[in-house]
Design a protein around this motif. Structure first.
Motif, PDB file in Angstrom:
ATOM      1  N   SER A   1     -63.191 146.164 112.077  1.00  9.40           N
ATOM      2  CA  SER A   1     -63.183 146.821 111.193  1.00  9.40           C
ATOM      3  C   SER A   1     -65.011 147.620 112.302  1.00  9.40           C
ATOM      4  CB  SER A   1     -63.818 146.532 110.000  1.00  9.40           C
ATOM      5  OG  SER A   1     -64.940 145.554 109.892  1.00  9.40           O
ATOM      6  N   ASN A   2     -64.825 146.152 112.930  1.00  7.40           N
ATOM      7  CA  ASN A   2     -66.697 146.922 113.563  1.00  7.40           C
ATOM      8  C   ASN A   2     -65.794 147.815 115.091  1.00  7.40           C
ATOM      9  OD1 ASN A   2     -68.714 145.619 112.459  1.00  7.40           O
ATOM     10  ND2 ASN A   2     -67.849 143.662 112.926  1.00  7.40           N
ATOM     11  N   VAL A   3     -64.510 146.945 115.712  1.00  9.34           N
ATOM     12  CA  VAL A   3     -64.519 147.724 116.881  1.00  9.34           C
ATOM     13  C   VAL A   3     -63.618 149.361 117.063  1.00  9.34           C
ATOM     14  CG1 VAL A   3     -62.266 148.182 118.914  1.00  9.34           C
ATOM     15  CG2 VAL A   3     -63.712 145.156 117.983  1.00  9.34           C
ATOM     16  N   ALA A   4     -62.419 149.555 115.090  1.00  8.92           N
ATOM     17  CA  ALA A   4     -62.249 150.832 115.186  1.00  8.92           C
ATOM     18  C   ALA A   4     -62.915 151.848 113.870  1.00  8.92           C
ATOM     19  CB  ALA A   4     -60.968 150.464 114.334  1.00  8.92           C
ATOM     20  N   GLN A   5     -62.697 152.742 114.729  1.00 10.31           N
ATOM     21  CA  GLN A   5     -63.742 154.503 113.799  1.00 10.31           C
ATOM     22  C   GLN A   5     -62.685 155.046 112.886  1.00 10.31           C
ATOM     23  OE1 GLN A   5     -66.899 154.013 114.229  1.00 10.31           O
ATOM     24  NE2 GLN A   5     -66.863 152.978 115.895  1.00 10.31           N
ATOM     25  N   THR A   6     -61.615 154.944 113.300  1.00 11.39           N
ATOM     26  CA  THR A   6     -61.129 155.601 112.213  1.00 11.39           C
ATOM     27  C   THR A   6     -59.574 154.698 111.735  1.00 11.39           C
ATOM     28  OG1 THR A   6     -58.856 155.798 113.452  1.00 11.39           O
ATOM     29  CG2 THR A   6     -60.502 157.369 113.671  1.00 11.39           C
ATOM     30  N   GLN A   7     -59.183 155.174 110.591  1.00  8.29           N
ATOM     31  CA  GLN A   7     -57.969 153.977 110.233  1.00  8.29           C
ATOM     32  C   GLN A   7     -56.936 153.723 110.487  1.00  8.29           C
ATOM     33  OE1 GLN A   7     -57.375 154.807 105.449  1.00  8.29           O
ATOM     34  NE2 GLN A   7     -59.147 156.351 105.373  1.00  8.29           N
ATOM     35  N   LEU A   8     -56.362 155.274 111.793  1.00  9.08           N
ATOM     36  CA  LEU A   8     -55.157 154.631 112.050  1.00  9.08           C
ATOM     37  C   LEU A   8     -55.338 153.378 113.751  1.00  9.08           C
ATOM     38  CD1 LEU A   8     -52.942 155.632 113.283  1.00  9.08           C
ATOM     39  CD2 LEU A   8     -53.815 158.187 114.328  1.00  9.08           C
ATOM     40  N   VAL A   9     -57.028 153.824 114.019  1.00  6.77           N
ATOM     41  CA  VAL A   9     -56.657 152.977 115.415  1.00  6.77           C
ATOM     42  C   VAL A   9     -56.717 151.300 114.882  1.00  6.77           C
ATOM     43  CG1 VAL A   9     -58.932 152.068 116.490  1.00  6.77           C
ATOM     44  CG2 VAL A   9     -57.727 154.630 116.210  1.00  6.77           C
ATOM     45  N   ALA A  10     -57.421 151.241 113.269  1.00  8.05           N
ATOM     46  CA  ALA A  10     -57.541 149.834 112.802  1.00  8.05           C
ATOM     47  C   ALA A  10     -56.186 149.482 112.260  1.00  8.05           C
ATOM     48  CB  ALA A  10     -57.773 149.998 111.952  1.00  8.05           C
ATOM     49  N   LEU A  11     -55.109 150.383 111.945  1.00  5.05           N
ATOM     50  CA  LEU A  11     -53.672 149.821 111.841  1.00  5.05           C
ATOM     51  C   LEU A  11     -52.520 149.976 113.166  1.00  5.05           C
ATOM     52  CD1 LEU A  11     -52.125 152.891 109.064  1.00  5.05           C
ATOM     53  CD2 LEU A  11     -52.607 149.809 108.815  1.00  5.05           C
ATOM     54  N   LEU A  12     -52.971 150.129 114.444  1.00  5.47           N
ATOM     55  CA  LEU A  12     -53.011 150.205 115.763  1.00  5.47           C
ATOM     56  C   LEU A  12     -53.145 148.765 115.832  1.00  5.47           C
ATOM     57  CD1 LEU A  12     -52.316 153.450 117.080  1.00  5.47           C
ATOM     58  CD2 LEU A  12     -51.092 152.358 116.526  1.00  5.47           C
ATOM     59  N   LEU A  13     -54.044 148.051 115.956  1.00 13.05           N
ATOM     60  CA  LEU A  13     -55.035 147.180 116.064  1.00 13.05           C
ATOM     61  C   LEU A  13     -54.408 145.864 115.559  1.00 13.05           C
ATOM     62  CD1 LEU A  13     -58.455 148.036 116.836  1.00 13.05           C
ATOM     63  CD2 LEU A  13     -57.087 147.538 118.966  1.00 13.05           C
ATOM     64  N   SER A  14     -54.381 146.292 113.732  1.00  9.49           N
ATOM     65  CA  SER A  14     -53.686 144.969 112.903  1.00  9.49           C
ATOM     66  C   SER A  14     -51.909 145.081 113.862  1.00  9.49           C
ATOM     67  CB  SER A  14     -53.855 145.706 111.977  1.00  9.49           C
ATOM     68  OG  SER A  14     -54.858 145.669 111.472  1.00  9.49           O
ATOM     69  N   ALA A  15     -51.476 145.783 114.310  1.00 12.37           N
ATOM     70  CA  ALA A  15     -50.488 145.806 114.828  1.00 12.37           C
ATOM     71  C   ALA A  15     -50.127 144.823 115.918  1.00 12.37           C
ATOM     72  CB  ALA A  15     -49.350 147.379 114.266  1.00 12.37           C
ATOM     73  N   MET A  16     -50.614 145.279 116.493  1.00 12.43           N
ATOM     74  CA  MET A  16     -50.483 144.557 118.186  1.00 12.43           C
ATOM     75  C   MET A  16     -51.669 143.444 118.107  1.00 12.43           C
ATOM     76  SD  MET A  16     -51.688 148.431 121.086  1.00 12.43           S
ATOM     77  CE  MET A  16     -53.613 148.238 119.965  1.00 12.43           C
TER      78      MET A  16
END
Length: 368
Positions: free
Chosen positions: A275-290
């Motif tokens: 959550s500290n790295v991502a600024q949008t929910q989409l980025v958070a989802l992509l980071l979580s997936a990877m």
């Protein structure tokens, strides 16, 4: 304290009002448990078997009957030549063929003629082909006078083979701890990161941070409901494993819950870091997936043994937290060992939790 509890209640109500989130949180564990417990399985059952009858005597017929009476093999056809059996396998109408070659028994074994078996098997899936061959050899080579063979054991009995902890070789024993590691990591880390990032997207995070409650308490208050939900999901998985899939809980339930608590805290720390790295929910989802989904499935030992991987991938798997949790759960749940036998896994999980939490809090303070 009242203000902190108010934040916790607010976040809990927000989660409970979101029907899609609740469906994911409680629907996904149930669906995955049924899929891995009944559909995605490596158990040997109903293997379509063809028997070549060119050389059949009484003892050979008895061996075939034992095979057919088991739950592992289904004798679908009999043919006259091995070529016909191979044709059926090539056309995907059979999985395995049994060809008997009668030969004299060496003395001083029982009178009569012995039988050497040739097994022809579809090797497109090498792992399953090996299991089919092992099961068939065990059943066919058992002595005919020892006992009833209505339900033969999968790998035979005797001094040469002894299976501990999972004598029936059920794949659910392997999959349930793996599902626990995957679900708790995905739900805690992914949902926590999305929850915090959503506040950033909507511009409400600044409002929360200027409230009388300290910023750290705001973050903890947002994580507490997911901690409670993770425990509810953990209990659901354990109940389904025990009463639906028949997986034993051989170890101490207290230590199973204690190690799971440590793992949940690790997952929440990782979610805070994302959550500290991502600024949008989409980025958070992509980071979580990877960062979560692919390593958990491929490198944690969930589906493939870590020892069978190339050396480079074994090094990479050493930084995947679910690997250690899955190992600990298999030992505690299936083997029934004490906490001392999983001390190495617990130590690694505790160190990872401390490191991730320290980094996440430091980055969060910098952003504030």
């Amino acid at each position: 304290m009242k203000q902190f509890l108010s934040f916790v209640i607010k976040e809990a109500k927000h989660i409970l009002r979101d029907k899609r989130t609740m469906l994911i949180l409680f629907g996904m564990p149930v669906v995955l448990m049924f899929l891995f417990g009944f559909a995605i399985t490596t158990d040997v059952k109903n293997v379509r078997t063809v028997v070549v009858t060119s050389q059949m005597d009484h003892q050979t017929q008895q061996a075939i009957e034992r095979l057919a009476q088991s739950e592992y093999f289904l004798v679908t056809q009999t043919v006259n030549t091995p070529r016909e059996a191979e044709r059926l396998i090539r056309s995907q109408k059979a999985d395995m063929a049994l060809i008997a070659h009668t030969q004299p028994r060496p003395l001083p074994v029982l009178e009569g003629r012995g039988c050497a078996w040739q097994i022809m098997v579809d090797g497109s899936d090498p792992n399953m082909a090996q299991q089919w061959t092992t099961y068939a050899q065990a059943i066919l080579t058992q002595p005919t006078s020892s006992k009833s063979y209505s339900r033969p054991t999968p790998v035979g009995e005797g001094p040469s083979v002894r299976l501990l902890y999972n004598p029936q070789m059920r794949s659910a024993y392997n999959f349930v701890p793996a599902i626990m590691g995957m679900l708790l990591m995905l739900i805690c880390a992914m949902m926590t990161s999305i929850s915090i990032v959503r506040e950033k997207e909507r511009g409400t995070m600044e409002v929360l941070l200027v409230s009388p409650v300290r910023p750290l308490m705001v973050i903890i208050a947002k994580a507490v409901p997911y901690l409670v939900l993770a425990f509810a999901i953990l209990i659901t998985i354990l109940l389904m494993a025990r009463f639906v899939l028949g997986v034993p809980l051989a170890g101490s339930l207290f230590w199973i819950l204690a190690v799971s608590t440590l793992y949940i805290l690790l997952a929440l720390s990782l979610g805070l870091l994302i959550s500290n790295v991502a600024q949008t929910q989409l980025v958070a989802l992509l980071l979580s997936a990877m960062v979560l989904l692919m390593p958990v499935v491929m490198l944690s030992g969930m589906l493939f043994p870590v020892e069978s991987m190339p050396t480079v991938l074994q090094w990479l798997s050493a930084i995947v937290p679910p690997r250690y949790y899955i190992q600990a759960m298999r030992k505690l749940m299936i083997m029934g060992v004490g906490i001392g036998d999983v001390a190495q896994e617990v130590t690694v999980l505790a160190a990872m939790t401390a490191i991730l939490l320290a980094i996440a809090l430091k980055k969060f303070k910098v952003r504030i």
